[in-house]
Every structure is written in structure tokens, then in C-alpha cells.
Design a protein around this motif. Structure first.
Motif: not given
Length: 160
Positions: A29-49
Motif C-alpha cells: 500500500q505504500n507504493n502506488p506503482n505496485f500492480v501485484f503483491p510483492k510476493g516472497e523474498l528471494g533466497p540469499a543464495d541467488n540474490f544480493t539484497g
């Protein structure tokens, strides 16, 4: 037994739909540019940040395509990776980067479309100053989805 009027039924249906929409959108709700929910946080093994993923179209034997939405928080990025049939990225908001191994880093912004060739190492993510929203399309999934590789170093991320 009392019967409800058509107007009352319509009102209850709209109230129900509106309540569900508020619950679904509450995550972002704090970002009006989101069309879809954020979803799940990506695993740290595959992403930085922090990179948030939500699947939009699941893989099946009819379309053999996966579609999803990723929000990269500022500074977040994927590891180097490949896709057996390539990947298409549609940048829907923010600013970020994309790089194919051995080529200069590209800056991405809202409205850009990127075609990542099959079996070619690449990475993508947000710029340090702004988050980035992207829709990804993975075609011909019968060949496979993704092979995750090493992390993108800070030097690679910040190079031009």
C-alpha cells in the motif's frame, strides 16, 4: 424467510470484492506503482539484497511459459544465471541494471524491454538509488527454467 433485493446482493458482492482487494493490496500500500503483491523474498543464495518475487503464470504443459513479477529494492540484484530458452524482462517501474557476461552493464528504466539470449550468463537488479519492478517471461520451459551461478561482485555491479 426474507429475500434480499438485487441491489442488496450487488452491494454485498461489491463489499466483498473491495475487502479482498484491500487485503491483497495491503502488502504494497505504500507504493502506488505496485500492480501485484510483492510476493516472497528471494533466497540469499541467488540474490544480493532484497528481491521479492510473485509468480503470475505457473508453468504447465500447454503454454510451457512462466511469468512473474520481481521487485528489487535499491541495491538488490540477482546472481549471474542462465535460462535454457532465454528470458524476456519488461521494466515496469524504477531504475536498474542488466548485464550480459563480457558486455558493458546496461541501465534500465520504466518501459525498457530486454531479451536475455538462451544459455547466456547475465544478471539484473536495481540501481543503488532506486528500486526496480520487472515482469519476467521464461518461454519453452520444457527445456528447463534457470541455472544459478556465482554472485555479482560489488565491482561488477558498480562498473559502467
Amino acid at each position: 424467510m426474507k429475500t434480499l433485493s438485487i441491489s442488496a446482493i450487488a452491494f454485498l458482492i461489491l463489499l466483498s470484492i473491495n475487502s479482498r482487494a484491500q487485503i491483497t493490496n495491503k502488502v504494497d500500500q505504500n507504493n502506488p506503482n505496485f500492480v501485484f503483491p510483492k510476493g516472497e523474498l528471494g533466497p540469499a543464495d541467488n540474490f544480493t539484497g532484497k528481491a521479492w518475487n510473485i509468480g503470475l503464470i505457473e508453468n504447465d504443459s500447454v503454454y510451457n511459459t512462466v511469468v512473474g513479477n520481481v521487485y528489487f529494492e535499491p541495491g538488490a540484484r540477482s546472481n549471474w544465471h542462465t535460462h535454457p530458452s532465454g528470458q524476456i524482462l519488461i521494466i515496469t517501474d524504477g531504475e536498474g541494471y542488466h548485464q550480459i557476461k563480457g558486455q558493458p552493464r546496461q541501465t534500465l528504466k520504466k518501459g525498457d524491454i530486454v531479451k536475455c539470449p538462451p544459455n547466456v550468463e547475465h544478471w539484473h537488479g536495481a540501481s543503488p538509488q532506486a528500486g526496480m519492478l520487472q515482469i519476467y517471461i521464461l518461454p519453452k520451459t520444457e527445456k528447463g527454467i534457470v541455472t544459478w551461478l556465482q554472485k555479482v561482485t560489488d565491482e561488477q555491479y558498480l562498473s559502467k
